[in-house]
Write an enzyme that holds these catalytic residues in place. Structure first.
Site, PDB file in Angstrom:
ATOM      1  CG  HIS A  99      -1.832  -1.147   1.313  1.00 45.04           C
ATOM      2  ND1 HIS A  99      -2.975  -1.214   0.565  1.00 45.04           N
ATOM      3  CD2 HIS A  99      -1.789  -2.292   2.047  1.00 45.04           C
ATOM      4  CE1 HIS A  99      -3.614  -2.348   0.828  1.00 45.04           C
ATOM      5  NE2 HIS A  99      -2.911  -3.015   1.723  1.00 45.04           N
ATOM      6  CB  CYS A 140      -2.300   3.990  -3.949  1.00 38.66           C
ATOM      7  SG  CYS A 140      -3.510   2.684  -4.244  1.00 38.66           S
TER       8      CYS A 140
END
Length: 393
Positions: A99, A140
């Site tokens: 992440h 991301c």
């Protein structure tokens, strides 16, 4: 199971460089593998067998990653740590997948800040620790991690997404109830496994990524002359047998889903397919709690943003003071979440899309002390509402 795809990506990347002839003593793997068979695409081969477990569990930290990269055994708490013992004639290839948010990349229970990564790269360049380095990052907002990467130290970085966007998961597996891979990783690995890497450059691969990726936008940073180097300089060439077999299997990423939405999509599927009434209700409560957490975080960050003239803020992340942003990001997670509870790190993952709000403030030159003051004020107000039984809309 939510992070299955990241583990599968790492295992697959290992299999690629291993089959290309890179010896294990020159490979360092940090992973918390899911037990059992791990596949990275539908009906794919098990990519877990043989993967070295150099760092697992509590040893998978940003501190150990940076120390291993620099070859600094003294900075490790782990006994007999495996590190990269490189010199001025060596090439280094780094692949990171997890992440991420503006200026940060997540490890299982901690985060790597862009400031620390860039400083480590600069230090290694000064100490003649490599001739050339290539970094691929799947997360991301990964484009925000390299806006301050120098263009004169022979380092080339490619990211899954721009600074302001999510990356995408792919290949939802109903049996495993999770996603098997990520769009960027699936594409760069397929390209690597199906081409003659002696005659394909990093620039060629980047062009392929730009053309083929349908959801996020791959970006590159650093020394652009590195794009002209053959990929085989870093990962050797892919055997002809592997190229032919991989092409024959075909390639078409499916179920492209924003990584921000993955936890919700997985729970939605589990609720839909659960036949036991009790377990279904438990999953529904978990789903509702996740949405309430998201709503609370959305509200808190919106309240923080209202203290500043957001319409006038700069979107140029290259202007961001990385050290100031690190101070703000650390205060935000320490103030708004209890890091002794595992579920709170999951909450922070939900908060990751909002880190751009703080990055924009830092890029605009707002002092970190002022941002911290507002974060503290809003956090205390939000906590009081929760204690009074307040329910966020």
């Amino acid at each position: 199971m939510e992070n299955y795809r990241h583990q599968a990506d790492v295992c697959h990347a290992y299999q690629i460089v291993h089959q290309n002839g890179i010896p294990d003593e020159q490979i360092v793997v940090m992973i918390n593998p899911h037990p059992g068979k791990i596949i990275n695409k539908p009906n794919g081969l098990d990519v877990y067998p043989g993967v070295p477990k150099d760092y697992t569990g509590e040893d998978v930290t940003p501190q150990n990653f940076l120390a291993a990269l620099k070859g600094d055994r003294r900075a490790m708490k782990k006994r007999n740590p495996k590190v990269i013992t490189s010199g001025g004639n060596d090439t280094i290839f780094i692949y990171l997948t997890d992440h991420g948010g503006s200026g940060i990349f997540c490890f299982p229970n901690d985060i790597l800040h862009a400031s620390d990564l860039i400083e480590t790269i600069k230090e290694m360049a000064r100490n003649n620790k490599f001739a050339k380095m290539v970094i691929y990052m799947e997360s991301c907002h990964s484009g925000s991690m390299f806006t301050k990467l120098p263009n004169n130290v022979h380092v080339y970085a490619v990211t899954a997404a721009r600074a302001d966007e999510a990356s995408y998961a792919c290949y939802f597996d109903s049996e495993r109830e999770t996603f098997l891979s990520d769009e960027f990783s699936a594409h760069w690995m397929y390209y690597t496994e199906t081409n003659d890497l002696d005659n394909k450059t990093f620039g060629d691969q980047f062009g392929y990524l730009q053309e083929m990726m349908m959801s996020s936008h791959s970006c590159r940073f650093g020394d652009m002359t590195m794009g002209g180097h053959p990929i085989s300089e870093f990962v050797n060439n892919t055997p002809q047998r592997v190229r032919s077999e991989t092409r024959a299997l075909g390639f078409a990423p499916t179920h492209l889903t924003s990584n921000h939405d993955v936890p919700f999509k997985i729970l939605e599927h589990r609720i839909k397919t659960e036949t036991d009434a009790g377990r279904k209700q438990h999953l529904k409560r978990k789903y509702e709690a996740l949405h309430k957490t998201k709503a609370k975080i959305d509200g808190d960050v919106e309240a923080i943003s209202k203290h500043f003239k957001c319409d006038d803020l700069d979107e140029d992340y290259s202007k961001m003071d990385l050290h100031a942003f690190k101070t703000v990001a650390e205060h935000f997670r320490a103030t708004c979440f209890d890091w002794h509870k595992e579920e709170c790190f999951t909450q922070f993952h939900i908060a990751l899309p909002h880190m751009h709000a703080f990055a924009r403030l830092c890029a605009c030159g707002v002092e970190s002390e002022r941002i911290i003051e507002v974060i503290t004020k809003v956090s205390r107000k939000s906590s009081r509402k929760l204690q009074q039984g307040y329910k966020h809309p």
